[in-house]
Enzyme design. Sequence first.
Site, PDB file in Angstrom:
ATOM      1  N   LYS A 163      55.220  85.325  42.444  1.00 48.90           N
ATOM      2  CA  LYS A 163      56.008  86.534  42.164  1.00 48.90           C
ATOM      3  C   LYS A 163      55.422  87.736  42.896  1.00 48.90           C
ATOM      4  CE  LYS A 163      55.148  86.180  37.734  1.00 48.90           C
ATOM      5  NZ  LYS A 163      54.269  84.986  37.711  1.00 48.90           N
ATOM      6  N   ARG A 204      58.067  89.737  29.375  1.00 49.67           N
ATOM      7  CA  ARG A 204      57.436  88.432  29.224  1.00 49.67           C
ATOM      8  C   ARG A 204      57.720  87.834  27.853  1.00 49.67           C
ATOM      9  NH1 ARG A 204      53.123  88.851  33.021  1.00 49.67           N
ATOM     10  NH2 ARG A 204      51.841  86.992  33.147  1.00 49.67           N
ATOM     11  N   ARG A 257      40.111  85.665  40.499  1.00 47.06           N
ATOM     12  CA  ARG A 257      40.390  86.436  39.288  1.00 47.06           C
ATOM     13  C   ARG A 257      39.750  85.771  38.070  1.00 47.06           C
ATOM     14  NH1 ARG A 257      46.784  87.784  39.158  1.00 47.06           N
ATOM     15  NH2 ARG A 257      46.589  86.904  37.079  1.00 47.06           N
TER      16      ARG A 257
HETATM   17  P1  AP5 Z   1      50.890  85.039  43.466  1.00 46.01           P
HETATM   18  O1  AP5 Z   1      51.929  85.709  44.291  1.00 46.01           O
HETATM   19  O2  AP5 Z   1      49.594  85.752  43.238  1.00 46.01           O
HETATM   20  O3  AP5 Z   1      51.521  84.527  42.079  1.00 46.01           O
HETATM   21  P2  AP5 Z   1      52.058  85.326  40.819  1.00 46.01           P
HETATM   22  O4  AP5 Z   1      53.309  84.636  40.375  1.00 46.01           O
HETATM   23  O5  AP5 Z   1      52.149  86.796  41.105  1.00 46.01           O
HETATM   24  O6  AP5 Z   1      50.882  84.970  39.822  1.00 46.01           O
HETATM   25  P3  AP5 Z   1      50.088  85.777  38.716  1.00 46.01           P
HETATM   26  O7  AP5 Z   1      48.975  84.846  38.289  1.00 46.01           O
HETATM   27  O8  AP5 Z   1      49.684  87.133  39.183  1.00 46.01           O
HETATM   28  O9  AP5 Z   1      51.114  85.876  37.595  1.00 46.01           O
HETATM   29  P4  AP5 Z   1      50.873  85.989  36.121  1.00 46.01           P
HETATM   30  O10 AP5 Z   1      52.250  86.209  35.680  1.00 46.01           O
HETATM   31  O11 AP5 Z   1      50.173  84.897  35.444  1.00 46.01           O
HETATM   32  O12 AP5 Z   1      49.778  87.152  36.013  1.00 46.01           O
HETATM   33  P5  AP5 Z   1      49.901  88.740  35.792  1.00 46.01           P
HETATM   34  O13 AP5 Z   1      49.024  89.371  36.769  1.00 46.01           O
HETATM   35  O14 AP5 Z   1      51.336  89.154  35.709  1.00 46.01           O
HETATM   36  O15 AP5 Z   1      50.610  83.588  44.146  1.00 46.01           O
HETATM   37  C1  AP5 Z   1      49.624  82.717  43.603  1.00 46.01           C
HETATM   38  C2  AP5 Z   1      48.868  82.027  44.784  1.00 46.01           C
HETATM   39  O16 AP5 Z   1      49.751  81.155  45.492  1.00 46.01           O
HETATM   40  C3  AP5 Z   1      48.326  83.019  45.834  1.00 46.01           C
HETATM   41  O17 AP5 Z   1      47.075  82.575  46.271  1.00 46.01           O
HETATM   42  C4  AP5 Z   1      49.373  82.986  46.971  1.00 46.01           C
HETATM   43  O18 AP5 Z   1      48.769  83.230  48.243  1.00 46.01           O
HETATM   44  C5  AP5 Z   1      49.893  81.540  46.871  1.00 46.01           C
HETATM   45  N1  AP5 Z   1      51.330  81.446  47.160  1.00 46.01           N
HETATM   46  C6  AP5 Z   1      52.312  82.319  46.807  1.00 46.01           C
HETATM   47  N2  AP5 Z   1      53.521  81.865  47.216  1.00 46.01           N
HETATM   48  C7  AP5 Z   1      53.288  80.664  47.814  1.00 46.01           C
HETATM   49  C8  AP5 Z   1      54.145  79.688  48.427  1.00 46.01           C
HETATM   50  N3  AP5 Z   1      55.478  79.868  48.501  1.00 46.01           N
HETATM   51  N4  AP5 Z   1      53.566  78.557  48.936  1.00 46.01           N
HETATM   52  C9  AP5 Z   1      52.219  78.373  48.859  1.00 46.01           C
HETATM   53  N5  AP5 Z   1      51.358  79.267  48.304  1.00 46.01           N
HETATM   54  C10 AP5 Z   1      51.891  80.396  47.776  1.00 46.01           C
HETATM   55  O19 AP5 Z   1      49.309  88.866  34.308  1.00 46.01           O
HETATM   56  C11 AP5 Z   1      47.941  88.664  34.005  1.00 46.01           C
HETATM   57  C12 AP5 Z   1      47.718  88.855  32.512  1.00 46.01           C
HETATM   58  O20 AP5 Z   1      48.058  90.202  32.115  1.00 46.01           O
HETATM   59  C13 AP5 Z   1      48.562  87.976  31.573  1.00 46.01           C
HETATM   60  O21 AP5 Z   1      47.977  86.697  31.384  1.00 46.01           O
HETATM   61  C14 AP5 Z   1      48.580  88.824  30.292  1.00 46.01           C
HETATM   62  O22 AP5 Z   1      47.394  88.698  29.577  1.00 46.01           O
HETATM   63  C15 AP5 Z   1      48.677  90.243  30.826  1.00 46.01           C
HETATM   64  N6  AP5 Z   1      50.078  90.707  30.964  1.00 46.01           N
HETATM   65  C16 AP5 Z   1      50.715  91.046  32.129  1.00 46.01           C
HETATM   66  N7  AP5 Z   1      51.981  91.408  31.890  1.00 46.01           N
HETATM   67  C17 AP5 Z   1      52.162  91.301  30.539  1.00 46.01           C
HETATM   68  C18 AP5 Z   1      53.276  91.518  29.675  1.00 46.01           C
HETATM   69  N8  AP5 Z   1      54.470  91.910  30.164  1.00 46.01           N
HETATM   70  N9  AP5 Z   1      53.120  91.295  28.353  1.00 46.01           N
HETATM   71  C19 AP5 Z   1      51.930  90.907  27.839  1.00 46.01           C
HETATM   72  N10 AP5 Z   1      50.834  90.674  28.602  1.00 46.01           N
HETATM   73  C20 AP5 Z   1      50.944  90.867  29.930  1.00 46.01           C
END
Ligand code: AP5
Length: 224
Positions: free
Chosen positions: A16, A91, A163
């Site tokens: 994403k 979420r 991370r």
């Molecule tokens: P990447 O683009 O980094 O993936 P992402 O979907 O953004 O993953 P996140 O882990 O950031 O999402 P998340 O939803 O778990 O975490 P968030 O930060 O929102 O890609 C991943 C990897 O794959 C990279 O290395 C990239 O290079 C590679 N890649 C990408 N596309 C590819 C492709 N097509 N092919 C091959 N490789 C590819 O949240 C973190 C924490 O914050 C949560 O756990 C929670 O505790 C809290 N939080 C955040 N938002 C909320 C909310 N709304 N409510 C409650 N808690 C929240």
Amino acid sequence: MSELNLILIGPPGAGKGTQADRLQDDFRIPFISTGDMLRQNVKDGTELGKRAKQYMDAGGLVPDEVIVAMVADRLHRPDAEDGFILDGFPRTVAQAQALDQQMKAAGRHITAALLVDVPDEEIIKRISGRRVCVKSGHTYHVEFDPPKNDSVCDEDGSRLVQRDDDKPEVVRNRLEVYSEKTAPLIDYYDDQGLMRRVDGTRSPAEVHDHIRAMIATLRMEDDV
Ligand code: AP5
């Protein structure tokens, strides 16, 4: 032209953030990642960051009321007037309902919710190889999107790290939390006719092309 108010949904590590980064350049609208906002608060040692850290480290969700207030504040800023890309919010169904109320009160609406769909085994590969720049947060993958020089950010030469919540035991919990709390949003937005699905297993460039084509169609539909 009508506003472009997009939501990106998908399991952790689906890509994403990778896509939102490209889309903000295409459409010149802000990319609002609740994960990035929370990590910044943790880094800055704010009260919000201290409260959020315990949930994030365990792979759980930060309480709805904290997140809803943080996003409402962000969406009121002038740069989000013509549209936004939300990544990682909503979420939970409660967060989605709160967002609907905020949008309605402002006379706005969500253009679409885009589901970036990737199976669990691919997620594990992506997350275990992810590296982020300590300074800019720019994301790489050791195999799929490696930096030019090992362990150093191409953009500013800063160190690349894993991370804290990308450890295997935390990732398993994040995936469980996703299927229990976030996956119900697929039906929520399907019922409103807003859900669009993207095959996230393809290369970042192919996924990007698919989303851009989808957005072009949505804009045409919205303008008629
Ligand atoms: P990447 O683009 O980094 O993936 P992402 O979907 O953004 O993953 P996140 O882990 O950031 O999402 P998340 O939803 O778990 O975490 P968030 O930060 O929102 O890609 C991943 C990897 O794959 C990279 O290395 C990239 O290079 C590679 N890649 C990408 N596309 C590819 C492709 N097509 N092919 C091959 N490789 C590819 O949240 C973190 C924490 O914050 C949560 O756990 C929670 O505790 C809290 N939080 C955040 N938002 C909320 C909310 N709304 N409510 C409650 N808690 C929240």
